[in-house]
Design a protein around this motif. Structure first.
Motif, short mmCIF file in Angstrom:
data_model
loop_
_atom_site.label_atom_id
_atom_site.label_comp_id
_atom_site.label_asym_id
_atom_site.label_seq_id
_atom_site.Cartn_x
_atom_site.Cartn_y
_atom_site.Cartn_z
N UNK A 114 0.83 -1.20 0.00
CA UNK A 114 0.00 0.00 0.00
C UNK A 114 0.87 1.26 0.00
N UNK A 115 0.46 2.24 -0.74
CA UNK A 115 1.23 3.47 -0.88
C UNK A 115 0.30 4.68 -0.85
N UNK A 116 0.83 5.87 -0.51
CA UNK A 116 0.01 7.09 -0.59
C UNK A 116 -0.34 7.43 -2.04
N UNK A 117 -1.31 8.32 -2.18
CA UNK A 117 -1.79 8.67 -3.51
C UNK A 117 -0.82 9.53 -4.31
N UNK A 118 0.25 10.01 -3.70
CA UNK A 118 1.12 10.93 -4.44
C UNK A 118 1.92 10.24 -5.53
N UNK A 119 1.85 8.90 -5.63
CA UNK A 119 2.49 8.19 -6.73
C UNK A 119 1.50 7.82 -7.83
N UNK A 120 0.26 8.28 -7.72
CA UNK A 120 -0.75 7.98 -8.74
C UNK A 120 -0.44 8.67 -10.06
N UNK A 121 -0.95 8.09 -11.15
CA UNK A 121 -1.05 8.84 -12.39
C UNK A 121 -2.04 9.98 -12.16
N UNK A 122 -1.99 10.98 -13.03
CA UNK A 122 -2.96 12.07 -12.89
C UNK A 122 -3.19 12.74 -14.25
N UNK A 339 6.65 33.27 -0.58
CA UNK A 339 6.87 32.52 0.66
C UNK A 339 7.77 33.31 1.61
N UNK A 340 7.32 33.42 2.86
CA UNK A 340 8.13 34.03 3.91
C UNK A 340 7.53 33.64 5.26
N UNK A 341 8.21 32.78 5.97
CA UNK A 341 7.72 32.36 7.27
C UNK A 341 6.33 31.76 7.17
N UNK A 342 5.40 32.30 7.94
CA UNK A 342 4.03 31.78 7.96
C UNK A 342 3.24 32.17 6.72
N UNK A 343 3.75 33.11 5.95
CA UNK A 343 3.06 33.53 4.73
C UNK A 343 3.42 32.60 3.58
N UNK A 344 2.43 32.08 2.91
CA UNK A 344 2.68 31.25 1.73
C UNK A 344 1.63 31.54 0.68
N UNK A 345 1.98 32.44 -0.23
CA UNK A 345 1.10 32.83 -1.32
C UNK A 345 1.58 32.28 -2.65
N UNK A 346 2.49 31.30 -2.61
CA UNK A 346 3.15 30.86 -3.84
C UNK A 346 2.16 30.36 -4.88
N UNK A 373 5.44 19.86 -5.24
CA UNK A 373 4.31 20.45 -4.53
C UNK A 373 3.80 21.73 -5.16
N UNK A 374 4.57 22.32 -6.07
CA UNK A 374 4.17 23.57 -6.71
C UNK A 374 3.67 23.37 -8.14
N UNK A 375 3.60 22.13 -8.57
CA UNK A 375 3.21 21.85 -9.96
C UNK A 375 1.82 21.21 -10.02
N UNK A 376 1.32 21.04 -11.23
CA UNK A 376 -0.03 20.50 -11.46
C UNK A 376 -1.09 21.33 -10.76
N UNK A 377 -0.87 22.62 -10.75
CA UNK A 377 -1.86 23.58 -10.27
C UNK A 377 -2.10 24.57 -11.41
N UNK A 378 -2.90 25.58 -11.14
CA UNK A 378 -3.21 26.56 -12.18
C UNK A 378 -2.13 27.63 -12.21
N UNK A 379 -0.88 27.18 -12.34
CA UNK A 379 0.26 28.10 -12.31
C UNK A 379 1.29 27.71 -13.34
N UNK A 380 2.51 27.38 -12.87
CA UNK A 380 3.61 27.07 -13.79
C UNK A 380 3.25 25.87 -14.66
N UNK A 381 3.60 25.95 -15.95
CA UNK A 381 3.39 24.82 -16.86
C UNK A 381 4.38 23.70 -16.58
N UNK A 382 5.53 24.06 -16.08
CA UNK A 382 6.56 23.08 -15.78
C UNK A 382 7.66 23.76 -14.98
N UNK A 383 8.76 23.04 -14.80
CA UNK A 383 9.87 23.55 -14.01
C UNK A 383 11.17 23.29 -14.73
N UNK A 384 12.23 23.93 -14.27
CA UNK A 384 13.58 23.56 -14.71
C UNK A 384 13.92 22.29 -13.93
N UNK A 385 13.99 21.17 -14.61
CA UNK A 385 13.98 19.88 -13.93
C UNK A 385 15.37 19.47 -13.43
#
Length: 608
Positions: A114-122, A339-346, A373-385
């Motif tokens: 059994x594994x967490x869902x973070x290894x699922x296809x999406x 991002x800064x301390x408790x603020x996270x608006x990324x 954690x910052x990908x697959x949202x309505x933001x960056x299309x991808x990252x410098x991998x």
């Protein structure tokens, strides 16, 4: 179970009917099962609204028995229907097979526990990246070191910060005083004059590090976003470059510092000089001491406060204004933006930026460690991998010399075998969608790193690294000069002026290899749009397939010589890069050569 015997699924068009669905759509997904796997049933598991749901699949008679992608007539294809209930829809498969307990097929491969869902296809229902970006081959240019226009007049006066250097005479200062001040004088018209080189290389997208005025050669400390640095030729030179790039059917990407600006920036100088200035809210000031937050304590780079409505308005205007020339943005320090301390608006900021730009604009965020954690949202299309490509490739192909520059990780570049490199690549790929993986940049080196030639230590392993960059899923990003085999032991030292007139610094064989492999990517749809099926991984060898309908490319990368690799592929292999044609034997097995370091590519033909 050996890799080539395992059931397979990925997010490519061969296995998913729609890679850019809308909410409420039904998407067809397939699992390809070799006969050796002994599979008797496949169940599709998704988690709509967070609740697990199992859906039956059935054998697809239209594909089973067919040599899809040119081989595998004995494979069985299982078909299921996936409801796109949420903007990111997770799914995996539960596989029943003879003689074994049921196991999971996930984006990370076969899992028997059994594994967490973070290894699922999406699948992702947010607006898709621009269509053109799927075929992009990116070339990164650090303007001060690429070229100076042939007719450029000597600058009458350099700014006080600049330390003048001679292009083909002075060595680059790699560390200590002068690194950010050394000035070689490259300009934008010089880039325009060298576009023939880029086009001959197989590049179709030019990425410029910042072009705004600053008090450094790297210009990440912008003093304004309202004009192009006169040292580079000003606004008119950028217009000429953009026009020339677009006339060739190419695209131009800019670089924006969303996390900080320079301490000479007009926004900051107003904020620091007047506690009542509207710009004060755009930064972080201590109400008692008046001290301000900066990037990693570097006081010349005051940090921007994205909680400020004024900052959001002004940065949005900047990003839109320069689209008259740019087709997209690489976002510097995207991981720390908002991002800064408790603020996270990324995530909110990334979505805000994306919604404020037209849909045809590329948007890629810099992230040097784990960006998942910052990908697959309505933001960056991808990252410098760097995590899922650069680090494992460096660790697998590093040479014998010591290199302590491993993106801040002590004690330097490790030496790891092919299984470890494969595991890292799979770990990254299992935590992002296929869409994000293919729109992230595969980087061998950049202006922030050592050169790949220095890491690998020789041309042979450099060639293997290039082969991985061109043939694995992702967008290749070539750092200017690596096609000539330039060296450098850290980011500063690697910012060598281009060797246009230094024949001794040009590896012409490597240049030819870049041209050959980048053109191969352009010629083969499977390398741009195909799935990825791993077939064989050992300490010194990686073998994998890139597949589209009725066409597949086989890649064999070796860091050292060893035993030949025997694979049950019932198809002819036509050599397309550094490889001779191969035929399967009477048992349906092909034998791949064992010499190395080597990079070989074949096209799979019809079954024998």
């Amino acid at each position: 179970m050996r890799l080539h015997e395992q059931p397979h699924h990925d997010g490519s068009g061969l296995y998913v009917s729609d890679g850019a669905p809308s909410l409420g759509d039904l998407v067809t997904v397939w699992v390809r099962v070799p006969a050796a796997a002994g599979v008797t049933a496949v169940h599709l598991r998704s988690t709509p609204d967070g609740e697990p749901r199992f859906t039956a699949t059935a054998v697809d008679p239209d594909r089973t028995g067919a040599a899809v992608a040119g081989y595998g007539a004995g494979d069985v294809w299982w078909r299921g229907e996936l409801l796109v209930r949420n903007p990111v829809t997770n799914y995996r498969f539960l596989v029943e097979a003879d003689g074994v307990e049921p196991y999971w097929l996930t984006a990370g491969g076969i899992v028997e526990h059994e594994i967490p869902d973070d290894m699922d296809f999406r699948v992702v229902a947010y607006d898709a990246p621009p269509a053109w970006s799927a075929d992009a081959v990116i070339y990164q240019i650090f303007p001060d070191r690429f070229a100076r226009a042939a007719g450029a007049k000597p600058l009458a006066e350099l700014p006080s910060w600049a330390l003048p250097r001679e292009w083909d005479r002075d060595e680059v200062i790699g560390q200590g005083p002068g690194t950010s001040e050394q000035f070689f004088g490259g300009d934008l018209d010089g880039i325009t004059e060298r576009l023939d080189h880029l086009q001959a290389l197989g590049v179709n997208t030019v990425y410029l590090t910042p072009v705004f005025p600053a008090r450094s050669n790297h210009r990440y400390d912008a003093s304004t976003f309202d004009e192009v640095d006169p040292l580079l030729g000003g606004d008119a030179a950028l217009a000429r470059l953009a026009e020339a790039v677009h006339a060739r059917g190419m695209r131009l990407i800019g670089d924006i510092t969303s996390n900080h600006c320079g301490d000479a920036h007009e926004w900051f100088t107003r904020a620091v000089s007047d506690v009542h200035a509207p710009e004060r809210e755009m930064f972080y000031f201590d109400d008692t001491t008046g001290e301000y937050e900066s990037w990693c304590g570097v006081k010349s780079l005051p940090k921007l406060n994205w909680a400020s409505p004024l900052l959001r308005e002004r940065m949005g205007a900047v990003l839109r204004r320069w689209l008259v020339h740019f087709d997209g943005w690489r976002v510097d320090v995207a991981n720390m933006t908002g991002r800064r301390g408790a603020q996270d608006d990324t995530h909110e900021v990334a979505a805000l930026i994306r919604r404020g730009l037209p849909g045809e604009v590329m948007l890629v965020g810099e992230h040097m460690h784990d960006p998942t954690g910052d990908l697959d949202r309505d933001g960056w299309h991808g990252t410098m991998n760097y995590l899922g490509f650069t680090r494992p490739v460096w660790a697998w192909l590093r040479g014998d010399g010591h290199l302590d520059q491993f993106f801040g990780t002590p004690p330097g570049v490790p030496r790891r075998d092919g299984r470890a490199a494969y595991a890292t690549m799979r770990a990254f790929a299992s935590r992002v969608s296929w869409r994000t993986l293919t729109h992230s940049w595969n980087i061998l080196d950049s202006h922030d790193s050592a050169r790949v030639r220095t890491v690998t230590g020789d041309a042979g392993r450099h060639l293997v690294a290039l082969g991985l960059q061109v043939t694995l899923p992702g967008t290749p990003m070539v750092y200017a000069g690596s096609e000539f085999g330039l060296t450098g032991w850290n980011g500063e030292n690697a910012r060598t002026p281009m060797p246009w007139d230094r024949p001794a610094d040009r590896d012409e064989d490597m240049l030819a290899a870049y041209q050959r492999l980048l053109r191969l990517r352009a010629a083969e749809p499977a390398l741009r749009h195909g799935g990825l099926r791993w077939l064989h991984v050992t300490s010194d060898t990686m073998v994998y397939l890139r597949e589209v309908e009725q066409n597949a490319i086989l890649v064999a990368a070796r860091r050292a010589g060893g035993e030949a690799v025997r694979l049950p592929l019932d198809a002819r292999l036509t050599g397309v890069c550094n490889a001779t044609d191969l035929e399967p034997d009477d048992s349906g097995t092909v034998t791949l050569p064992g010499d190395g370091p080597s990079l070989r590519v074949w096209r799979l033909g019809p079954p024998r």
